[in-house]
Design a protein around this motif. Structure first.
Motif: not given
Length: 341
Positions: A180-181, A204-209, A211-215
């Motif tokens: 992310k950095k 899988w829900m964690a992976v989606r999280r 992605q949502r928080k990523a640039t």
């Protein structure tokens, strides 16, 4: 001499490293005029395994008098072929069935001294032989334009887009934060991070999280098919390896074969193939990694790429086939000097 080369992940999963190692072993057998088979019913002289999931089949082979050999520690980014359990925030632990399999196999191939040391530290006792990973060089040199562009179509990447390719364990939260950095510092690049299959729906829900928080330029993706990965590697501006517990030698050699620059972030003690300033760039901070990407975009270091390719060539399929044939022959015709500690 007849050799069973076995690895069968569920059809619903992409084998990734395990599939590539199986192809490499079969290709090495063909290069050395060794007959390989897919089943014990073919009555092989040797059974070669590469996943701890195959412990029952190894035990069956031994009962039938077949010599057994295990490639261990080469495929730790592949959930179906890893020998360790990776828990978030904890040191990886050798699987119980992996430890048992290492002890039962007649010979255990490991990529380097550090891998052997870690197995011993985890209580595994086996007949170890250090055998560097190999790469099917021709798959990169002879790839057609269509094969080279599979990933661009798969990921909808434009010809002018610059992107970084990498892999990570789902449970390695610290590494995900590093991606992310770095991605935030280089918005002109896309970052494709291939992530191992989570163990549950909550995973899988964690992976989606993530992605949502990523640039927007950071894309987390499930592991992809072998040919798609090869295409992704050949078109990537860089292969980014974040320091971790496993060596990742297969992916490193493939990046070298694809003549794709490599940036190695963090501690690389477990990746002896990598040499800072010789065949790759090391980075100790996200900014250093981001700055290296700028240098690569301006002009890749030709000497560094040439040295990396030289290493890939030294570990190409024909050379590996010769080593593997000698290993098999020594296993079938043991001599005192051929026993490995």
């Amino acid at each position: 001499m007849k050799v069973l080369v076995h690895f069968e992940p569920p059809k619903s999963d992409f084998g990734f490293e395990g599939t590539r190692l199986r192809k490499t072993l079969k290709g090495a057998c063909e290069a050395a005029d060794i007959t390989w088979v897919d089943t014990l019913l073919a009555r092989p002289d040797i059974a070669h395994f590469l996943s701890a999931e195959d412990l029952p089949l190894l035990e069956k082979a031994k009962k039938e008098g077949v010599k057994t050999i295990l490639s261990a520690g080469y495929t730790e980014t592949d959930p179906k072929a890893s020998f360790y359990t990776y828990r978030r925030g904890r040191k990886p632990v050798l699987k119980a069935k992996a430890k048992k399999m290492i002890g039962k196999a007649d010979l255990v191939l490991v990529p380097d001294e550090n891998t052997k040391k870690r197995f011993l530290e985890n209580g595994a006792v086996g007949n170890f032989l250090i055998t560097p990973a190999a790469v099917h060089l021709a798959r990169f040199e002879a790839a057609s334009p269509i094969e080279k562009n599979i990933f661009r179509h798969y990921a909808r990447v434009k010809n002018e887009d610059r992107y970084v390719l990498s892999t990570v364990h789902f449970d390695d939260k610290g590494m995900i934060d590093i991606y992310k950095k770095i991605a935030a510092l280089r918005p002109e690049y896309k970052f494709f991070v291939l992530i191992g299959k989570p163990r549950s729906f909550l995973g899988w829900m964690a992976v989606r999280r993530y992605q949502r928080k990523a640039t927007k330029n950071l894309i987390f993706s499930p592991l992809i098919e072998d040919d798609v990965f090869r295409s992704a590697l050949m078109n990537a501006s860089c292969f980014l390896k974040i320091g971790s517990y496993y060596s990742g030698d297969i992916q490193i050699l493939e990046a070298f074969a694809a003549k794709t620059p490599v940036i190695a972030y963090g501690e690389q003690e477990n990746s002896p193939l990598l040499q800072d300033g010789v065949n790759c760039d090391f980075a100790t901070t996200p900014k250093e990694a981001a700055d290296s990407l700028i240098e690569i975009w301006k002009e890749p270091d030709k000497d560094m790429l040439a040295e990396a390719y030289r290493i890939a060539k030294a570990n190409s399929l024909p050379n590996f086939g010769k080593r593997l044939k000698q290993i098999y022959e020594d296993l079938l015709n043991p001599k005192e000097e051929n026993q490995h500690a």
